[in-house]
Motif scaffolding. Structure first.
Motif, short mmCIF file in Angstrom:
data_model
loop_
_atom_site.label_atom_id
_atom_site.label_comp_id
_atom_site.label_asym_id
_atom_site.label_seq_id
_atom_site.Cartn_x
_atom_site.Cartn_y
_atom_site.Cartn_z
N ALA A 9 -52.87 -11.62 21.59
CA ALA A 9 -53.09 -13.06 21.82
C ALA A 9 -51.78 -13.83 21.83
O ALA A 9 -51.59 -14.74 22.64
CB ALA A 9 -54.01 -13.62 20.74
N ASN A 10 -50.85 -13.45 20.96
CA ASN A 10 -49.61 -14.22 20.80
C ASN A 10 -48.45 -13.75 21.67
O ASN A 10 -47.50 -14.51 21.86
CB ASN A 10 -49.20 -14.23 19.33
CG ASN A 10 -50.13 -15.06 18.50
OD1 ASN A 10 -50.29 -16.25 18.76
ND2 ASN A 10 -50.76 -14.46 17.51
N LYS A 59 -58.53 -17.45 10.11
CA LYS A 59 -57.26 -17.28 10.82
C LYS A 59 -57.11 -15.88 11.40
O LYS A 59 -56.42 -15.68 12.38
CB LYS A 59 -56.07 -17.53 9.89
CG LYS A 59 -55.78 -18.96 9.63
CD LYS A 59 -54.43 -19.07 8.95
CE LYS A 59 -54.60 -19.39 7.50
NZ LYS A 59 -53.36 -19.58 6.77
N TYR A 64 -62.34 -16.54 16.35
CA TYR A 64 -61.73 -17.86 16.41
C TYR A 64 -60.45 -17.92 17.24
O TYR A 64 -59.87 -18.99 17.37
CB TYR A 64 -61.49 -18.39 15.01
CG TYR A 64 -62.77 -18.51 14.23
CD1 TYR A 64 -63.73 -19.44 14.57
CD2 TYR A 64 -63.05 -17.63 13.18
CE1 TYR A 64 -64.93 -19.52 13.89
CE2 TYR A 64 -64.25 -17.71 12.49
CZ TYR A 64 -65.18 -18.66 12.84
OH TYR A 64 -66.37 -18.73 12.17
N PHE A 65 -59.99 -16.79 17.79
CA PHE A 65 -58.82 -16.85 18.67
C PHE A 65 -58.99 -16.02 19.94
O PHE A 65 -58.04 -15.80 20.69
CB PHE A 65 -57.53 -16.47 17.93
CG PHE A 65 -57.44 -15.04 17.44
CD1 PHE A 65 -57.07 -14.02 18.29
CD2 PHE A 65 -57.70 -14.74 16.11
CE1 PHE A 65 -56.97 -12.71 17.84
CE2 PHE A 65 -57.60 -13.44 15.65
CZ PHE A 65 -57.23 -12.43 16.51
N THR A 68 -57.45 -16.80 23.53
CA THR A 68 -56.04 -16.59 23.84
C THR A 68 -55.73 -15.16 24.25
O THR A 68 -54.60 -14.87 24.63
CB THR A 68 -55.16 -16.99 22.64
OG1 THR A 68 -55.53 -16.20 21.51
CG2 THR A 68 -55.33 -18.46 22.31
#
Length: 135
Positions: A9-10, A59, A64-65, A68
């Motif tokens: 994702a990052n 987190k 929740y992500f 991305t």
């Protein structure tokens, strides 16, 4: 597995595909399912209070992500095990599919599958396909 998805994702410019086994999509649901021992482990691991734990779990929950994550994802899910419910992998696949992510879900028998067998034979061509598409 969750950390691998967080990396995907990052760092989409670096991570071009992600294969994970028995992913936990919603860590709070997992803690609720597994009980007090897992809760205590996460409290220790995250170094947080009980009040902070829901935020810390969120987190780290792909639920929740997932928006991305753009890289292809291969989910391996062991069937009929009490460790991680299949619904966790199925929920993540549905979320990723709904976001247009190229996602595959492979069910493995805990008795007959390991990474020297069925899973490994699925993983190798999947990795090759990603490598071929990077060129």
């Amino acid at each position: 597995a969750t950390f691998a998805l967080m990396l995907a994702a990052n760092y989409p410019e670096v991570i071009k595909g992600c294969a994970v086994v028995d992913i936990i999509c919603d860590m709070q649901a997992f803690v609720d399912f597994r009980g007090e021992q897992i809760k205590e482990m996460y409290l220790y691991y995250f170094g947080c209070t009980e009040e902070q734990l829901p935020d810390e779990l969120a987190k780290r929950s792909p639920k929740y992500f997932y928006e991305t994550i753009k890289a292809p994802v291969l989910l391996f899910c062991y069937t009929d095990t009490p460790v991680v419910p299949n619904e966790q992998s199925e929920e993540l696949k549905a979320l990723l599919d709904g976001n247009g992510c190229d996602t595959e879900l492979e069910y493995l028998s805990p008795v007959n599958s390991d990474f020297n067998g069925t899973a490994f034979m699925k993983l190798i061509p999947w990795i090759k396909n990603i490598a071929d598409n990077r060129k």
